[in-house]
Design a protein around this motif. Sequence first.
Motif, PDB file in Angstrom:
ATOM      1  N   UNK A 161       4.191  -4.766  24.825  1.00  0.00           N
ATOM      2  CA  UNK A 161       5.166  -5.399  23.934  1.00  0.00           C
ATOM      3  C   UNK A 161       5.451  -4.515  22.711  1.00  0.00           C
ATOM      4  N   UNK A 162       6.736  -4.349  22.411  1.00  0.00           N
ATOM      5  CA  UNK A 162       7.124  -3.590  21.221  1.00  0.00           C
ATOM      6  C   UNK A 162       7.283  -2.093  21.422  1.00  0.00           C
ATOM      7  N   UNK A 163       6.992  -1.589  22.625  1.00  0.00           N
ATOM      8  CA  UNK A 163       7.017  -0.129  22.841  1.00  0.00           C
ATOM      9  C   UNK A 163       8.425   0.462  22.731  1.00  0.00           C
ATOM     10  N   UNK A 164       9.404  -0.270  23.316  1.00  0.00           N
ATOM     11  CA  UNK A 164      10.775   0.260  23.302  1.00  0.00           C
ATOM     12  C   UNK A 164      11.269   0.430  21.870  1.00  0.00           C
ATOM     13  N   UNK A 165      11.041  -0.613  21.052  1.00  0.00           N
ATOM     14  CA  UNK A 165      11.495  -0.556  19.656  1.00  0.00           C
ATOM     15  C   UNK A 165      10.782   0.574  18.928  1.00  0.00           C
ATOM     16  N   UNK A 166       9.494   0.694  19.166  1.00  0.00           N
ATOM     17  CA  UNK A 166       8.721   1.750  18.510  1.00  0.00           C
ATOM     18  C   UNK A 166       9.292   3.126  18.856  1.00  0.00           C
ATOM     19  N   UNK A 167       9.554   3.353  20.136  1.00  0.00           N
ATOM     20  CA  UNK A 167      10.108   4.655  20.553  1.00  0.00           C
ATOM     21  C   UNK A 167      11.470   4.901  19.899  1.00  0.00           C
ATOM     22  N   UNK A 168      12.296   3.864  19.871  1.00  0.00           N
ATOM     23  CA  UNK A 168      13.631   4.006  19.252  1.00  0.00           C
ATOM     24  C   UNK A 168      13.529   4.364  17.780  1.00  0.00           C
TER      25      UNK A 168
ATOM     26  N   UNK B 264       0.810  -1.223   0.000  1.00  0.00           N
ATOM     27  CA  UNK B 264       0.000   0.000   0.000  1.00  0.00           C
ATOM     28  C   UNK B 264       0.838   1.266   0.000  1.00  0.00           C
ATOM     29  N   UNK B 265       1.913   1.230   0.745  1.00  0.00           N
ATOM     30  CA  UNK B 265       2.709   2.437   0.937  1.00  0.00           C
ATOM     31  C   UNK B 265       4.110   2.003   1.342  1.00  0.00           C
ATOM     32  N   UNK B 266       5.063   2.832   1.019  1.00  0.00           N
ATOM     33  CA  UNK B 266       6.413   2.473   1.424  1.00  0.00           C
ATOM     34  C   UNK B 266       6.652   2.975   2.849  1.00  0.00           C
ATOM     35  N   UNK B 267       6.341   2.101   3.805  1.00  0.00           N
ATOM     36  CA  UNK B 267       6.478   2.475   5.215  1.00  0.00           C
ATOM     37  C   UNK B 267       7.942   2.482   5.628  1.00  0.00           C
ATOM     38  N   UNK B 268       8.273   3.422   6.490  1.00  0.00           N
ATOM     39  CA  UNK B 268       9.635   3.501   7.033  1.00  0.00           C
ATOM     40  C   UNK B 268       9.964   2.230   7.831  1.00  0.00           C
ATOM     41  N   UNK B 269       8.946   1.753   8.570  1.00  0.00           N
ATOM     42  CA  UNK B 269       9.120   0.515   9.337  1.00  0.00           C
ATOM     43  C   UNK B 269       7.754  -0.081   9.603  1.00  0.00           C
ATOM     44  N   UNK B 270       7.720  -1.391   9.819  1.00  0.00           N
ATOM     45  CA  UNK B 270       6.474  -2.070  10.178  1.00  0.00           C
ATOM     46  C   UNK B 270       6.706  -2.729  11.531  1.00  0.00           C
ATOM     47  N   UNK B 271       5.911  -2.322  12.516  1.00  0.00           N
ATOM     48  CA  UNK B 271       6.198  -2.734  13.884  1.00  0.00           C
ATOM     49  C   UNK B 271       4.988  -3.373  14.557  1.00  0.00           C
ATOM     50  N   UNK B 272       5.078  -4.645  14.919  1.00  0.00           N
ATOM     51  CA  UNK B 272       4.002  -5.292  15.671  1.00  0.00           C
ATOM     52  C   UNK B 272       4.101  -4.924  17.151  1.00  0.00           C
ATOM     53  N   UNK B 273       2.965  -4.562  17.755  1.00  0.00           N
ATOM     54  CA  UNK B 273       2.967  -4.172  19.176  1.00  0.00           C
ATOM     55  C   UNK B 273       1.715  -4.687  19.880  1.00  0.00           C
ATOM     56  N   UNK B 274       1.755  -4.611  21.183  1.00  0.00           N
ATOM     57  CA  UNK B 274       0.533  -4.753  21.961  1.00  0.00           C
ATOM     58  C   UNK B 274       0.466  -3.581  22.925  1.00  0.00           C
ATOM     59  N   UNK B 275      -0.487  -2.703  22.701  1.00  0.00           N
ATOM     60  CA  UNK B 275      -0.636  -1.540  23.580  1.00  0.00           C
ATOM     61  C   UNK B 275      -1.181  -1.976  24.936  1.00  0.00           C
TER      62      UNK B 275
END
Length: 303
Positions: free
Chosen positions: A157-164, A142-153
């Motif tokens: 899970x995944x929050x640290x990587x997302x923030x980085x 659909x779009x050239x995303x900078x990154x694709x990140x799986x998380x659980x709000x």
Amino acid sequence: MTHFKSGFISILGRPNVGKSTLFNCLLGDKIAIVAEKPQTTRNRILGIKNVEGGQLIFLDTPGIHQGRSELNQRMVRTAIASGRDAEVVLFLIEATAPLLEKDQQMIESLRGSSGVPFLVINKIDLVKKQNLLPIIDQYQKLLSFEAILPVSAMTGEGMEILLDEILKVLPESPPYYPEDMVTDQTERFWVSEIIREKVIQQSYQEIPYSTAVTIEEFKEHPEKNLVVIKGTIHIERDSQKKILIGKDGQKLKKIGEAARKEVEAFLGTRVFLELWVNVEKNWTQDPRALNRLGYPSTLNHSH
Ligand SMILES: Nc1nc2c(ncn2[C@@H]2O[C@H](COP(=O)(O)OP(=O)(O)OP(=O)(O)O)[C@@H](O)[C@H]2O)c(=O)[nH]1
Ligand SMILES: [Mg+2]
């Protein structure tokens, strides 16, 4: 302040995918209200997170949907405007129910944004990891995303990587806000939102979508360790008023108690909360009523 980074990160997505939950999780505070039902958030909510070397300013937004009422349209316009000026746009989808077609429309409607796009796949606590691969595969087209990140709000899970990852792409800039500031919303507004959250959580069918809350009085009495708050719950029809008040006023009492407890914990004082119910006929369609109840047609803030 060399190399200090700062910028606005807009969280966009369809209703109920967990934008506000993610927003609160990233900020480590309950700033935005959350509910199981869609279309909970109606305004742009700002939250500030300070990390080493940077300030991240998150914008929670209403879900992008196709409701017909003037309120629905203002909500969607608010979301799109919040995406337009942001440095980073987090497109949030849920792993449980990805809807490629509708998300495609949403992403199209935001083509005007210059922000760096991330795809964030939420609610991964509810699916098997291998189910994520086909989702990632489809959305990548659909779009050239900078990154694709799986998380659980929910679990964090995944929050640290997302923030980085966000910090990596933010531009060098001094902070926009003082370090001790958490949000730009007033306590009054937050209290009105908490009351609305309790109404949404404790009612069914059209009531959540027909409710607005205003605060008429917010008086602090520090000598008594007390805050006196008078609020009004506005609904659209007489029949809704009966339901909201309930038999012998029980329902309204329950809503008031749940809201009071949360506001007391937040303010750290005793709270006297008085709630009234007002019928404001068809307010979700009426531009002037919408302005009065806190949903103006344009954003007051540039971001
Ligand atoms: N299991 C699970 N549930 C989640 C997660 N994130 C959010 N939820 C739930 O999803 C529902 C919707 O969450 P919200 O944060 O209100 O969703 P939203 O996208 O802000 O919704 P709108 O404001 O209506 O657009 C709530 O019941 C949340 O508890 C998650 O990571 N895992
Ligand atoms: Mg929300």
